[in-house]
Write an enzyme that holds these catalytic residues in place. Structure first.
Site, short mmCIF file in Angstrom:
data_model
loop_
_atom_site.label_atom_id
_atom_site.label_comp_id
_atom_site.label_asym_id
_atom_site.label_seq_id
_atom_site.Cartn_x
_atom_site.Cartn_y
_atom_site.Cartn_z
N LYS A 1 0.80 -1.24 0.00
CA LYS A 1 0.00 0.00 0.00
C LYS A 1 0.83 1.28 0.00
CE LYS A 1 -3.38 -1.22 -0.52
NZ LYS A 1 -3.76 -1.99 -1.76
N GLY B 1 2.33 2.45 -2.84
CA GLY B 1 2.40 3.02 -4.19
C GLY B 1 3.08 2.08 -5.18
N THR B 2 3.07 0.79 -4.85
CA THR B 2 3.70 -0.24 -5.69
C THR B 2 3.12 -0.24 -7.11
OG1 THR B 2 3.41 -1.51 -3.65
CG2 THR B 2 4.47 -2.64 -5.51
N TRP C 1 1.52 1.98 -8.64
CA TRP C 1 1.82 3.26 -9.32
C TRP C 1 3.22 3.21 -9.92
CZ3 TRP C 1 1.15 8.57 -6.30
CH2 TRP C 1 1.03 9.61 -7.24
N HIS D 1 7.53 -7.52 -2.01
CA HIS D 1 7.21 -6.89 -0.73
C HIS D 1 8.14 -7.42 0.37
CE1 HIS D 1 3.80 -4.67 -2.05
NE2 HIS D 1 2.93 -5.64 -2.07
N ARG E 1 5.79 5.27 1.79
CA ARG E 1 4.66 6.20 1.94
C ARG E 1 4.49 6.49 3.42
NH1 ARG E 1 -1.57 4.71 -0.02
NH2 ARG E 1 -2.36 6.83 -0.03
N SER F 1 -4.85 2.60 4.13
CA SER F 1 -5.05 1.93 2.85
C SER F 1 -5.06 0.40 3.03
CB SER F 1 -3.92 2.36 1.90
OG SER F 1 -4.05 1.74 0.65
N ARG G 1 -8.43 3.26 -4.53
CA ARG G 1 -9.44 3.72 -3.57
C ARG G 1 -9.59 5.24 -3.58
NH1 ARG G 1 -9.59 4.89 1.91
NH2 ARG G 1 -7.34 5.17 1.76
P1 A3P Z 1 -5.35 4.34 -1.23
O1 A3P Z 1 -5.91 3.07 -0.67
O2 A3P Z 1 -4.92 5.29 -0.14
O3 A3P Z 1 -6.21 4.99 -2.23
P2 A3P Z 1 -0.06 -0.49 -3.58
O4 A3P Z 1 -0.08 -0.46 -5.04
O5 A3P Z 1 1.29 -0.42 -2.96
O6 A3P Z 1 -0.90 -1.61 -3.03
O7 A3P Z 1 -0.75 0.87 -3.07
C1 A3P Z 1 -2.11 1.12 -3.31
C2 A3P Z 1 -2.38 2.58 -2.98
O8 A3P Z 1 -1.79 3.40 -4.00
C3 A3P Z 1 -3.85 2.91 -2.94
O9 A3P Z 1 -3.99 3.96 -1.98
C4 A3P Z 1 -4.08 3.41 -4.36
O10 A3P Z 1 -5.24 4.18 -4.54
C5 A3P Z 1 -2.81 4.23 -4.55
N1 A3P Z 1 -2.50 4.52 -5.95
C6 A3P Z 1 -2.35 3.65 -6.97
N2 A3P Z 1 -2.13 4.30 -8.13
C7 A3P Z 1 -2.14 5.63 -7.82
C8 A3P Z 1 -2.00 6.82 -8.60
N3 A3P Z 1 -1.81 6.80 -9.91
N4 A3P Z 1 -2.07 8.01 -7.95
C9 A3P Z 1 -2.28 8.07 -6.62
N5 A3P Z 1 -2.43 6.97 -5.84
C10 A3P Z 1 -2.36 5.77 -6.44
#
Ligand code: A3P
Length: 301
Positions: A45, A47-48, A50, A101, A123, A131, A251
């Site tokens: 959670k 930003g993986t 992303w 992870h 993060r 998250s 989310r």
């Molecule tokens: P939230 O649950 O706070 O919205 P991971 O990929 O490490 O599992 O992290 C998921 C989190 O990254 C989620 O956070 C998701 O919405 C957020 N996320 C994924 N892509 C994103 C983007 N392009 N911009 C902003 N947040 C992003």
């Protein structure tokens, strides 16, 4: 392989049996990395997904074709998942992109001497735990999260799946001083200056981009683009595994959402544990939306 209720305990950490086996975890620790590999490492959670999107887009010079036609778990498969070797073989990327992870104390030996390019994304832990809490509600391969205060307690104790956030961040970021193949980037940095973040990642990957190509990356890795991209938003995962009625993987995508879940009491509790665990660590964090323009999120490189 459903095994939705199975928990694998490995080196004292818990992993979902739906995605991991003792064998897949053992194999991860012995994986023969190649110097050409790109490795994305993170605590869940952070930003993986992303960064996976950003790396795919950079590798394709901003062209979204691959990120919109190949699921992210195929273009950047998880090292520790049981299907890793099969997927890696089938991955269409020119350069292998591997996601993990695992904490550094477990993966460090396999990376010893490797020149693979590593990107560690972190993060603000308050946003991570919020998250992760919501993700536990929708992911049927993770236990019921219980109340948020119980969940936060387990997060701070390090007893959730994947272990301690503190060990994870300290383990990986402590390597930045000696490993010049490791880039530490934060979710907040990507949020505040996506253009700059993309340039930092592309420079680390030695894939310089033209301004137009950077702009195409920016457009295609925005929250709204990824929300609409089936190859990144996890809607391809069936309901029995991720209950899309209970939430969305993509989310909110915001800095500072923790404020909607933390009471003042939980905030004080968090602060006391955080201050003692991070005493030996100089990282700085962006804690909320207001902070974001003032705080320097580029902690360590
Ligand atoms: P939230 O649950 O706070 O919205 P991971 O990929 O490490 O599992 O992290 C998921 C989190 O990254 C989620 O956070 C998701 O919405 C957020 N996320 C994924 N892509 C994103 C983007 N392009 N911009 C902003 N947040 C992003």
């Amino acid at each position: 392989m459903a095994r939705l209720d199975v928990v694998e305990t490995f080196h004292g950490l818990m992993f979902s049996g739906h995605l991991h086996t003792q064998n897949s975890l053992e194999l991860a620790l012995k994986f023969p990395f190649q110097d050409t590999d790109i490795i994305i490492a993170s605590y869940p959670k952070s930003g993986t997904t992303w960064i996976q999107e950003i790396v795919t887009l950079i590798s394709n010079r901003g062209d979204p074709h691959m990120s919109q036609t190949v699921p992210n778990w195929t273009r950047a498969p998880w090292l520790e998942h049981y299907y890793f070797s099969v997927i890696l073989e089938a991955s269409p990327t020119k350069t292998r992109v591997i996601t993990t992870h695992l904490p550094h104390h477990l993966l460090g030996p396999a990376l010893q001497g490797s020149k693979a390019k590593i990107i560690y994304v972190s993060r603000n832990p308050k946003d991570v735990v919020v998250s992760f809490y919501h993700f536990h509600k929708m992911a049927n391969f993770l236990p019921e999260p219980g109340s948020f205060s119980e969940f936060l307690k387990r997060f701070l104790e390090g007893t959730l799946h994947y272990g301690s956030w503190f060990d994870h961040i300290k383990g990986w970021t402590s390597q930045t001083a000696t490993m010049n193949n490791l880039l530490h980037i934060t979710y907040e940095e990507m949020s505040m200056d996506i253009q700059g973040a993309i340039k930092r990642v592309s420079s680390h990957l030695q894939s310089p981009l033209l301004e137009d190509e950077v702009n195409n990356c920016v457009k295609n890795c925005s929250f709204s683009s990824m929300l609409d991209n089936k190859m990144a938003n996890y809607t391809l995962v069936t309901e029995d595994i991720m209950d899309h009625n209970k939430g969305s993987f993509m989310r909110k995508g915001k800095i500072g959402d923790w404020k909607n879940m933390f009471t003042e009491e939980l905030n004080q509790y968090f602060k006391s544990v955080f201050d003692s665990k991070m005493e030996d660590c100089i990282l700085e964090f962006v804690w909320d939306e207001q902070d974001k323009d003032e705080t320097n999120a580029n902690e360590s490189h």
